[in-house]
Design an enzyme around this catalytic site. Structure first.
Site, PDB file in Angstrom:
ATOM      1  N   ASP A  64       0.820  -1.207   0.000  1.00 14.80           N
ATOM      2  CA  ASP A  64       0.000   0.000   0.000  1.00 14.80           C
ATOM      3  C   ASP A  64       0.856   1.261   0.000  1.00 14.80           C
ATOM      4  OD1 ASP A  64       0.898  -0.552   2.591  1.00 14.80           O
ATOM      5  OD2 ASP A  64      -1.074  -1.131   3.309  1.00 14.80           O
ATOM      6  N   ASN A 133      -7.773  -3.193  14.086  1.00 12.62           N
ATOM      7  CA  ASN A 133      -9.145  -3.496  13.657  1.00 12.62           C
ATOM      8  C   ASN A 133      -9.206  -4.692  12.701  1.00 12.62           C
ATOM      9  OD1 ASN A 133      -8.120  -2.479  11.286  1.00 12.62           O
ATOM     10  ND2 ASN A 133      -9.484  -0.709  11.159  1.00 12.62           N
ATOM     11  N   HIS A 135      -7.404  -5.123   9.958  1.00 15.62           N
ATOM     12  CA  HIS A 135      -7.103  -4.878   8.534  1.00 15.62           C
ATOM     13  C   HIS A 135      -5.800  -5.554   8.133  1.00 15.62           C
ATOM     14  CE1 HIS A 135      -4.831  -0.822   9.393  1.00 15.62           C
ATOM     15  NE2 HIS A 135      -3.974  -1.805   9.350  1.00 15.62           N
ATOM     16  N   GLU A 140      -9.790  -1.998   5.218  1.00 14.46           N
ATOM     17  CA  GLU A 140     -10.456  -1.768   6.496  1.00 14.46           C
ATOM     18  C   GLU A 140     -11.710  -2.652   6.609  1.00 14.46           C
ATOM     19  OE1 GLU A 140      -8.660  -0.240   8.420  1.00 14.46           O
ATOM     20  OE2 GLU A 140      -7.983   1.733   7.769  1.00 14.46           O
TER      21      GLU A 140
HETATM   22  C1  F6R Z   1       1.360  -1.796   6.120  1.00  8.73           C
HETATM   23  C2  F6R Z   1       0.032  -2.379   6.171  1.00  8.73           C
HETATM   24  C3  F6R Z   1      -0.754  -2.467   7.430  1.00  8.73           C
HETATM   25  C4  F6R Z   1       0.076  -2.792   8.658  1.00  8.73           C
HETATM   26  C5  F6R Z   1      -0.802  -2.788   9.909  1.00  8.73           C
HETATM   27  C6  F6R Z   1      -0.005  -3.077  11.159  1.00  8.73           C
HETATM   28  O1  F6R Z   1       1.882  -1.852   4.800  1.00  8.73           O
HETATM   29  O2  F6R Z   1      -0.435  -2.774   5.159  1.00  8.73           O
HETATM   30  O3  F6R Z   1      -1.761  -3.439   7.287  1.00  8.73           O
HETATM   31  O4  F6R Z   1       0.688  -4.045   8.494  1.00  8.73           O
HETATM   32  O5  F6R Z   1      -1.424  -1.544  10.037  1.00  8.73           O
HETATM   33  O6  F6R Z   1       0.890  -2.028  11.370  1.00  8.73           O
HETATM   34  P1  F6R Z   1       2.053  -2.168  12.442  1.00  8.73           P
HETATM   35  O7  F6R Z   1       2.907  -3.286  11.989  1.00  8.73           O
HETATM   36  O8  F6R Z   1       2.796  -0.861  12.390  1.00  8.73           O
HETATM   37  O9  F6R Z   1       1.396  -2.431  13.739  1.00  8.73           O
END
Ligand code: F6R
Length: 256
Positions: A64, A133, A135, A140
């Site tokens: 992303d 959440n 994701h 989301e």
């Molecule tokens: C990042 C992504 C997100 C993260 C998720 C967890 O490229 O796609 O899904 O993997 O928000 O973030 P962290 O690892 O910072 O807790």
């Protein structure tokens, strides 16, 4: 889904990097899907230390990117991927792809991203983290299980979580481009990593909860080759930990 429980974040990194390194050396992994955020950092560090033969030849696709954040902004995923993945792993920059959140035509950028993944032969192994959440990528809750790369609006909870990387919450972009759940499910294998207490609830929902778009990561239960490596804290809300440990300790020779 195979669940591997490590003692801490460093061991999560070592185990996940071991899985990746083995597949690279066996010639099964040429296209790596990379996540940003905190979760995969121990994996990249461990992989950089191991330097498996063939590492520098990998192509990589990020999950992303924020919309409207200049490429050179330190928190753009263009910058983060260069800093945390491309340089330490010694990848060729022209083989590392990140969605173009600065494109004039964002929908076209999404289509081009899907085409680039297809042209590379698809993702062999997709590294994932999970949001509070549930994701994965920036899909989301209520994201379509069939979704492909597209523009999404970040949930407020995600913007709040990611505010730690910015000076002010208002600086966190509202929109992003993310691979869809259908895109992620097209990867030949997926490897989700998580560490820390804050991940206990989403990890339990992903692994043991119902398959529901309210927890987008739960779709990984439908993936034929999904592995999740978590530390003790992130595993603390799972109910079948004894079983997961037993399975891992007695894994067949072919899986070692
Ligand atoms: C990042 C992504 C997100 C993260 C998720 C967890 O490229 O796609 O899904 O993997 O928000 O973030 P962290 O690892 O910072 O807790």
């Amino acid at each position: 889904m195979q669940v591997i429980i490590a003692k801490d974040a460093d061991e999560v990194g070592e185990i996940a990097a071991g899985i990746i390194a083995t597949r690279i050396e066996r010639g099964e992994l040429e296209v790596l899907g990379v996540a940003t955020g905190s979760s995969p950092l121990p994996v990249y560090r461990a992989l950089a230390r191991r330097q498996p033969t063939g590492l520098g030849d990998l192509a990589a696709f990020a999950l992303d990117e924020y919309v409207g954040l200049p490429y050179e902004h330190p928190e753009s995923y263009h910058s983060v991927v260069e800093q945390e993945v491309t340089r330490p792993l010694g990848l060729r920059p022209d083989r590392v792809h990140v969605p173009d959140g600065m494109a004039d035509d964002l929908d076209d950028a999404c289509r081009r991203y899907e085409a680039a993944i297809a042209d590379a032969g698809g993702v062999d192994l997709q590294i994932l983290g999970v949001g509070a959440n549930g994701h994965i990528g920036f899909n989301e809750p209520t994201s379509s299980f069939a979704s492909r790369t597209r523009v999404k609006t970040l949930a407020q909870a995600t913007r709040d979580d990611n505010a730690r990387f910015f000076d002010r919450i208002d600086d966190v972009p509202i929109h992003c481009i993310t691979q869809g759940l259908g895109t992620i499910m097209s990867a030949r294998s997926v490897l989700l990593v998580a560490h820390g207490e804050a991940k206990a609830a989403p990890v339990a929902a992903v692994v043991e909860g119902p398959v529901t778009s309210m927890c987008p990561g739960s779709i990984l239960q439908m993936h034929a080759d999904a592995t999740i490596v978590v530390d003790e804290a992130a595993a603390s809300s799972l109910t079948l930990t004894d079983y997961y440990r037993f399975v891992y300790d007695n894994r067949p020779a072919s899986q070692r």
